[in-house]
Write an enzyme that holds these catalytic residues in place. Structure first.
Site, PDB file in Angstrom:
ATOM      1  N   ALA A   3       0.831  -1.203   0.000  1.00  0.00           N
ATOM      2  CA  ALA A   3       0.000   0.000   0.000  1.00  0.00           C
ATOM      3  C   ALA A   3       0.868   1.258   0.000  1.00  0.00           C
ATOM      4  CB  ALA A   3      -0.934  -0.015   1.215  1.00  0.00           C
ATOM      5  N   CYS A  43      13.045   3.660   2.610  1.00  0.00           N
ATOM      6  CA  CYS A  43      13.155   5.111   2.411  1.00  0.00           C
ATOM      7  C   CYS A  43      13.841   5.722   3.636  1.00  0.00           C
ATOM      8  CB  CYS A  43      11.800   5.747   2.137  1.00  0.00           C
ATOM      9  SG  CYS A  43      10.551   5.409   3.389  1.00  0.00           S
TER      10      CYS A  43
END
Length: 288
Positions: free
Chosen positions: A111, A231
């Site tokens: 997601a 990230c």
């Protein structure tokens, strides 16, 4: 932007003489991007038809950057699923996983769907995309994006990786693990991520990442390929995870990834010194 002092000390140690250049990157203009849905339209055809000023993203064949003043999320092509709005750096993992039509593909932490929709588009209706996320609310956004992008050979899961692994042993040709992480690479985009950061977060995330990766490896077919991405910048969640994989799973090996002039090598000195870790890729904002 105010960044946690402990974080800045860690980055100063990590970057050395590049530290000031990293800090300066926070003052640079952000780059917005969109990724063309190649399952519906060729990138060049899209560029010719769309009334959007676009600049090619060199590390993603179907990726483009655009001026942030353009309202691309109100364009009819957006609602038709011809493109997905995505930061150029976020295009790297899915664009570098060599998915082929007919592959069985798993996006384990999918997601809202930025990477899953690219993996699904590469299948061109053949094979299977399984997209999972542990968050029920985020899976709703994932479902919407999969539907809009037109990926019929897919199904979605809302489950912990261990439960999926029970049902899919040695099943997938390609797996993407874009792991939940401490989000240090998100600080410029989301100052709230910087506010909630703590020294405890990277080791906590690393523990979770090792469990996710372990389950992912058990779902790979012999000869299958997995890409792991985060990230964040912390070594605990990057080189140290890959070093752990190479020690604990001797059947796994690192494959060099197609490079770009702004990509940086992984750093063995941040983990156990294994020179293979140079095959990892770090994405630094002051290099890209």
């Amino acid at each position: 932007m105010e960044l946690p002092s402990n974080y800045l000390e860690e980055m100063k140690e990590l970057l050395g003489d590049q530290y000031e250049a990293y800090l300066a990157s926070f003052e640079q203009k952000t780059r917005q991007g969109l990724r063309v849905n190649t399952a519906k339209i060729a990138p060049e055809t899209f560029r010719q038809k769309a009334d959007i000023s676009l600049e090619c993203v060199p590390w993603c064949e179907n990726g483009f950057a655009f001026d942030e003043k353009q309202t691309v999320t109100k364009h009819p092509y957006y609602y038709a699923g011809l493109y997905y709005v995505q930061e150029p750096s976020a295009m790297i993992p899915a664009s570098h996983l060599p998915v082929e039509p007919g592959d069985f593909v798993l996006d384990l932490c999918a997601a809202p769907g930025g990477k899953a929709t690219e993996l699904g588009a590469k299948l061109f209706g053949e094979g299977l995309l399984v997209a999972n996320d542990i968050s029920a609310s985020r899976v709703k956004a994932l479902l919407k994006n999969i539907e809009v992008m037109g990926i019929p050979n897919s199904f979605l899961l809302n489950e912990v990786p261990a439960k999926i692994a029970e049902q899919f042993p040695a099943y997938f040709d390609k797996i993407l693990v874009d792991a939940p992480c401490s989000g240090e690479g998100m600080f410029r985009k989301n100052p709230e991520a910087a506010r909630v950061w703590s020294e405890e977060k990277p080791p906590e995330c690393a523990k979770m990442q090792r469990e996710i990766v372990k389950q992912a490896i058990s779902m790979l077919k012999p000869g299958g390929m997995m890409i792991y991405s985060t990230c964040t910048f912390s070594p605990e969640e990057n080189e140290q995870i890959i070093a752990w994989v190479l020690r604990e799973f001797p059947e796994m090996q690192l494959i060099p990834m197609k490079g770009y002039e702004g990509f940086s090598e992984g750093r063995p000195d941040l983990a156990d010194g294994n020179p293979e870790l140079k095959k990892c890729v770090r994405i630094w904002p002051h290099h890209m």
